[in-house]
Scaffold this motif. Structure first.
Motif, PDB file in Angstrom:
ATOM      1  N   ALA A  85       0.818  -1.221   0.000  1.00 50.03           N
ATOM      2  CA  ALA A  85       0.000   0.000   0.000  1.00 50.03           C
ATOM      3  C   ALA A  85       0.845   1.262   0.000  1.00 50.03           C
ATOM      4  O   ALA A  85       0.393   2.330  -0.432  1.00 50.03           O
ATOM      5  CB  ALA A  85      -0.935  -0.006   1.206  1.00 50.03           C
ATOM      6  N   THR A  86       2.080   1.163   0.492  1.00 54.36           N
ATOM      7  CA  THR A  86       2.972   2.322   0.550  1.00 54.36           C
ATOM      8  C   THR A  86       4.115   2.230  -0.462  1.00 54.36           C
ATOM      9  O   THR A  86       5.059   3.013  -0.401  1.00 54.36           O
ATOM     10  CB  THR A  86       3.582   2.449   1.957  1.00 54.36           C
ATOM     11  N   MET A  87       4.009   1.268  -1.366  1.00 56.65           N
ATOM     12  CA  MET A  87       5.055   1.013  -2.359  1.00 56.65           C
ATOM     13  C   MET A  87       6.397   0.809  -1.668  1.00 56.65           C
ATOM     14  O   MET A  87       7.385   1.519  -1.918  1.00 56.65           O
ATOM     15  CB  MET A  87       5.141   2.144  -3.387  1.00 56.65           C
ATOM     16  N   ASN A  88       6.392  -0.160  -0.747  1.00 62.25           N
ATOM     17  CA  ASN A  88       7.580  -0.537   0.017  1.00 62.25           C
ATOM     18  C   ASN A  88       8.135   0.630   0.840  1.00 62.25           C
ATOM     19  O   ASN A  88       9.336   0.834   0.950  1.00 62.25           O
ATOM     20  CB  ASN A  88       8.679  -1.104  -0.905  1.00 62.25           C
ATOM     21  N   PHE A  89       7.190   1.401   1.420  1.00 60.27           N
ATOM     22  CA  PHE A  89       7.554   2.545   2.259  1.00 60.27           C
ATOM     23  C   PHE A  89       8.514   3.479   1.506  1.00 60.27           C
ATOM     24  O   PHE A  89       9.584   3.861   2.002  1.00 60.27           O
ATOM     25  CB  PHE A  89       8.158   2.090   3.585  1.00 60.27           C
ATOM     26  N   LYS A  90       8.088   3.816   0.330  1.00 58.48           N
ATOM     27  CA  LYS A  90       8.887   4.663  -0.551  1.00 58.48           C
ATOM     28  C   LYS A  90       9.175   6.003   0.106  1.00 58.48           C
ATOM     29  O   LYS A  90       8.269   6.663   0.614  1.00 58.48           O
ATOM     30  CB  LYS A  90       8.129   4.880  -1.863  1.00 58.48           C
ATOM     31  N   PRO A  91      10.433   6.433   0.131  1.00 60.38           N
ATOM     32  CA  PRO A  91      10.786   7.708   0.781  1.00 60.38           C
ATOM     33  C   PRO A  91       9.984   8.890   0.268  1.00 60.38           C
ATOM     34  O   PRO A  91       9.675   9.811   1.025  1.00 60.38           O
ATOM     35  CB  PRO A  91      12.281   7.856   0.454  1.00 60.38           C
ATOM     36  N   ASP A  92       9.621   8.873  -1.006  1.00 57.74           N
ATOM     37  CA  ASP A  92       8.833   9.968  -1.575  1.00 57.74           C
ATOM     38  C   ASP A  92       7.446  10.061  -0.945  1.00 57.74           C
ATOM     39  O   ASP A  92       6.796  11.104  -1.024  1.00 57.74           O
ATOM     40  CB  ASP A  92       8.676   9.787  -3.085  1.00 57.74           C
ATOM     41  N   PHE A  93       6.993   8.967  -0.327  1.00 61.12           N
ATOM     42  CA  PHE A  93       5.658   8.946   0.271  1.00 61.12           C
ATOM     43  C   PHE A  93       5.676   9.295   1.755  1.00 61.12           C
ATOM     44  O   PHE A  93       4.645   9.270   2.404  1.00 61.12           O
ATOM     45  CB  PHE A  93       5.017   7.564   0.090  1.00 61.12           C
ATOM     46  N   MET A  94       6.861   9.588   2.301  1.00 61.40           N
ATOM     47  CA  MET A  94       6.950   9.887   3.725  1.00 61.40           C
ATOM     48  C   MET A  94       6.291  11.231   4.034  1.00 61.40           C
ATOM     49  O   MET A  94       6.567  12.235   3.399  1.00 61.40           O
ATOM     50  CB  MET A  94       8.403   9.908   4.198  1.00 61.40           C
ATOM     51  N   LEU A  95       5.392  11.226   5.036  1.00 64.47           N
ATOM     52  CA  LEU A  95       4.687  12.435   5.455  1.00 64.47           C
ATOM     53  C   LEU A  95       5.314  13.083   6.679  1.00 64.47           C
ATOM     54  O   LEU A  95       5.171  14.283   6.891  1.00 64.47           O
ATOM     55  CB  LEU A  95       3.223  12.093   5.768  1.00 64.47           C
ATOM     56  N   GLY A  96       5.961  12.298   7.494  1.00 71.44           N
ATOM     57  CA  GLY A  96       6.552  12.822   8.713  1.00 71.44           C
ATOM     58  C   GLY A  96       7.508  11.832   9.332  1.00 71.44           C
ATOM     59  O   GLY A  96       7.454  10.636   9.053  1.00 71.44           O
ATOM     60  N   GLN A  97       8.393  12.338  10.183  1.00 69.06           N
ATOM     61  CA  GLN A  97       9.403  11.491  10.807  1.00 69.06           C
ATOM     62  C   GLN A  97       9.786  12.085  12.140  1.00 69.06           C
ATOM     63  O   GLN A  97       9.851  13.303  12.303  1.00 69.06           O
ATOM     64  CB  GLN A  97      10.636  11.386   9.906  1.00 69.06           C
ATOM     65  N   GLY A  98       9.998  11.227  13.131  1.00 72.49           N
ATOM     66  CA  GLY A  98      10.399  11.701  14.446  1.00 72.49           C
ATOM     67  C   GLY A  98      10.625  10.538  15.377  1.00 72.49           C
ATOM     68  O   GLY A  98      10.724   9.386  14.951  1.00 72.49           O
ATOM     69  N   GLY A  99      10.703  10.836  16.684  1.00 72.65           N
ATOM     70  CA  GLY A  99      10.925   9.795  17.673  1.00 72.65           C
ATOM     71  C   GLY A  99       9.789   8.786  17.705  1.00 72.65           C
ATOM     72  O   GLY A  99       9.958   7.662  18.162  1.00 72.65           O
ATOM     73  N   GLY A 124       8.432   7.479  15.158  1.00 69.45           N
ATOM     74  CA  GLY A 124       8.510   6.616  13.989  1.00 69.45           C
ATOM     75  C   GLY A 124       8.319   7.409  12.714  1.00 69.45           C
ATOM     76  O   GLY A 124       8.515   8.624  12.686  1.00 69.45           O
ATOM     77  N   GLU A 125       7.907   6.732  11.667  1.00 71.47           N
ATOM     78  CA  GLU A 125       7.728   7.379  10.375  1.00 71.47           C
ATOM     79  C   GLU A 125       6.294   7.201   9.899  1.00 71.47           C
ATOM     80  O   GLU A 125       5.661   6.178  10.164  1.00 71.47           O
ATOM     81  CB  GLU A 125       8.698   6.774   9.353  1.00 71.47           C
ATOM     82  N   VAL A 126       5.768   8.221   9.220  1.00 71.93           N
ATOM     83  CA  VAL A 126       4.413   8.172   8.683  1.00 71.93           C
ATOM     84  C   VAL A 126       4.493   8.268   7.168  1.00 71.93           C
ATOM     85  O   VAL A 126       5.153   9.167   6.624  1.00 71.93           O
ATOM     86  CB  VAL A 126       3.538   9.320   9.233  1.00 71.93           C
ATOM     87  N   TYR A 127       3.807   7.337   6.488  1.00 68.15           N
ATOM     88  CA  TYR A 127       3.836   7.283   5.033  1.00 68.15           C
ATOM     89  C   TYR A 127       2.432   7.421   4.454  1.00 68.15           C
ATOM     90  O   TYR A 127       1.447   7.009   5.070  1.00 68.15           O
ATOM     91  CB  TYR A 127       4.422   5.942   4.560  1.00 68.15           C
ATOM     92  N   ARG A 128       2.368   7.969   3.276  1.00 68.91           N
ATOM     93  CA  ARG A 128       1.125   7.974   2.521  1.00 68.91           C
ATOM     94  C   ARG A 128       0.900   6.569   1.958  1.00 68.91           C
ATOM     95  O   ARG A 128       1.822   5.941   1.427  1.00 68.91           O
ATOM     96  CB  ARG A 128       1.217   8.983   1.378  1.00 68.91           C
ATOM     97  N   GLY A 129      -0.318   6.067   2.090  1.00 67.76           N
ATOM     98  CA  GLY A 129      -0.656   4.762   1.548  1.00 67.76           C
ATOM     99  C   GLY A 129      -2.047   4.805   0.945  1.00 67.76           C
ATOM    100  O   GLY A 129      -2.735   5.830   0.997  1.00 67.76           O
TER     101      GLY A 129
END
Length: 387
Positions: free
Chosen positions: A71-85, A87-92
């Motif tokens: 759903a996130t295309m293997n957690f593609k960096p281009d789909f990252m919405l946010g990052q921090g302590g 964890g990471e949030v991705y568009r899916g």
């Protein structure tokens, strides 16, 4: 009062328990965790405002790690919405009707949070979110759609909030967030918090700050990130004792001093955000002159003065509110940030005041002010999601 540094207790992380049905554990003064995901029966109860409900069972979908990888295309960096302590949030993407995972770019957009699963607290946060958000249903809480626990992988699937967080719009826009939107957003957040406080088993949110207030396409506010939420009591003198987590200015003084968490500890954090809404300034900024680093310590004394409060309002929104509105905002913010939790109002009272302020918020033209900013005329920096 409101401190700008981080606090940690020296006590080790609490031991996790599998006995979810033991109400005594929930109400004890020790930090507890419910690991029997999906059946927190203690959440059942009537709501005070009638706009939300507590479900008898979790209403979320269980995904496999492969589902969410696709759903996130293997957690593609281009789909990252946010990052921090956290964890990471991705568009899916998932199917809008069945909630089944979909091919990336097809179906309904969702936010997929991938927790840092190396630490016990990430597992505890994951459990808490599933237990609470899986059964709490309210228009002003971010909807949890699904979750995944597979090996060390812990993931949460949320509805997608297209406008990012209040923090984005309050502190990172090229033009100030309009006053009417500020009030609208805080009313939505107040409804979400009042809902949590108003059930038979009071939910203490614990980490109220502008990064946890997410906005949909129409700037409707929804509270996110219930990973630190706890059961509590609506009684003013009743508390739970917990390990103090890192905080940055939004923590109530009684929490810092004793580790005691009251339902009105949330009200203090709400008041701090109200002060940020009024001033357009961050609660903590070490670049400000000495004595002004902490917004509450610096400006709270001015909130109760009709003549002084108008001088602390964000100059970027001059002309968008009346002097009566500024005075009323000052009063409720002053009340919310009382050092003594017993003197703070309940969230339903705060909500009533904000709705009253919204009704009287007639724009008084100011010849020296520029044309009021509209939501569509401004641009914000890239959104940083903290679900």
């Amino acid at each position: 009062m409101g401190l700008c540094v981080s606090y940690f207790s020296s006590s080790p992380p609490s031991k996790m328990t599998n006995n979810l049905s033991n109400g005594a554990d929930i109400w004890s003064t020790k930090e507890t965790t419910n690991s029997n995901v999906g059946r927190p029966n203690q959440l059942l109860g009537a709501l005070s405002d009638g706009s939300g409900q507590i479900l008898e069972s979790t209403n979320v979908k269980v995904y496999s790690f492969l589902n969410l990888t696709n759903a996130t295309m293997n957690f593609k960096p281009d789909f990252m919405l946010g990052q921090g302590g956290f964890g990471e949030v991705y568009r899916g993407w998932i199917d809008a009707e069945t909630l089944a995972p979909s091919i990336a770019g097809s179906g309904m957009t969702v936010a997929v949070r991938r927790l840092n699963s190396e630490y016990v607290h990430d597992f505890e946060d994951w459990q808490t979110v599933v237990n609470f958000l899986g059964m709490l249903s309210h228009p002003n809480l971010v909807k949890l759609l699904g979750h995944c626990r597979e090996g060390k992988e812990l993931l949460l699937v949320y509805e997608f909030m297209s406008k990012g967080s209040l923090s984005d719009h309050l502190f990172q826009r090229t033009e100030p967030l309009p006053w009417d939107l500020r009030i609208k957003i805080m009313i939505g957040a107040a409804r979400g918090l009042a809902f949590q406080h108003g059930s038979q088993r009071t939910v203490i949110y614990r980490e109220f700050n502008p990064s946890n207030i997410l906005l949909d396409w129409n700037y409707e506010a929804k509270i996110s990130d219930l990973g630190l939420a706890k059961f509590g009591s609506s009684q003013a003198n009743s508390h739970v004792t917990i390990r103090i987590m890192e905080t940055y200015g939004y923590v109530a003084p009684e929490y810092v001093a004793t580790g005691h968490l009251y339902v009105k500890t949330d009200v203090y954090g709400f008041g701090v955000v109200l002060l940020e809404i009024m001033t357009g300034l961050r609660v903590c900024d070490r670049k400000r002159p000495h004595g002004q680093e902490n917004l509450v310590d610096w400006l709270r004394p001015k909130l109760s003065s009709k003549n002084k409060v108008k001088h602390i309002m964000d100059k970027g929104i001059k002309g968008q509110y009346s002097s009566k509105v500024a005075t009323e905002m000052g009063r409720i913010t002053f009340s919310c940030t009382e050092p003594d939790p017993r003197k703070r109002p309940h969230m339903m009272e705060v909500l009533d005041v904000l709705e009253h302020i919204q009704r009287i918020n007639l724009v008084v033209p100011d010849p020296s002010s520029t044309k009021p900013v509209t939501a569509s005329s401004s641009h914000s920096s890239p959104h940083h999601y903290q679900y």
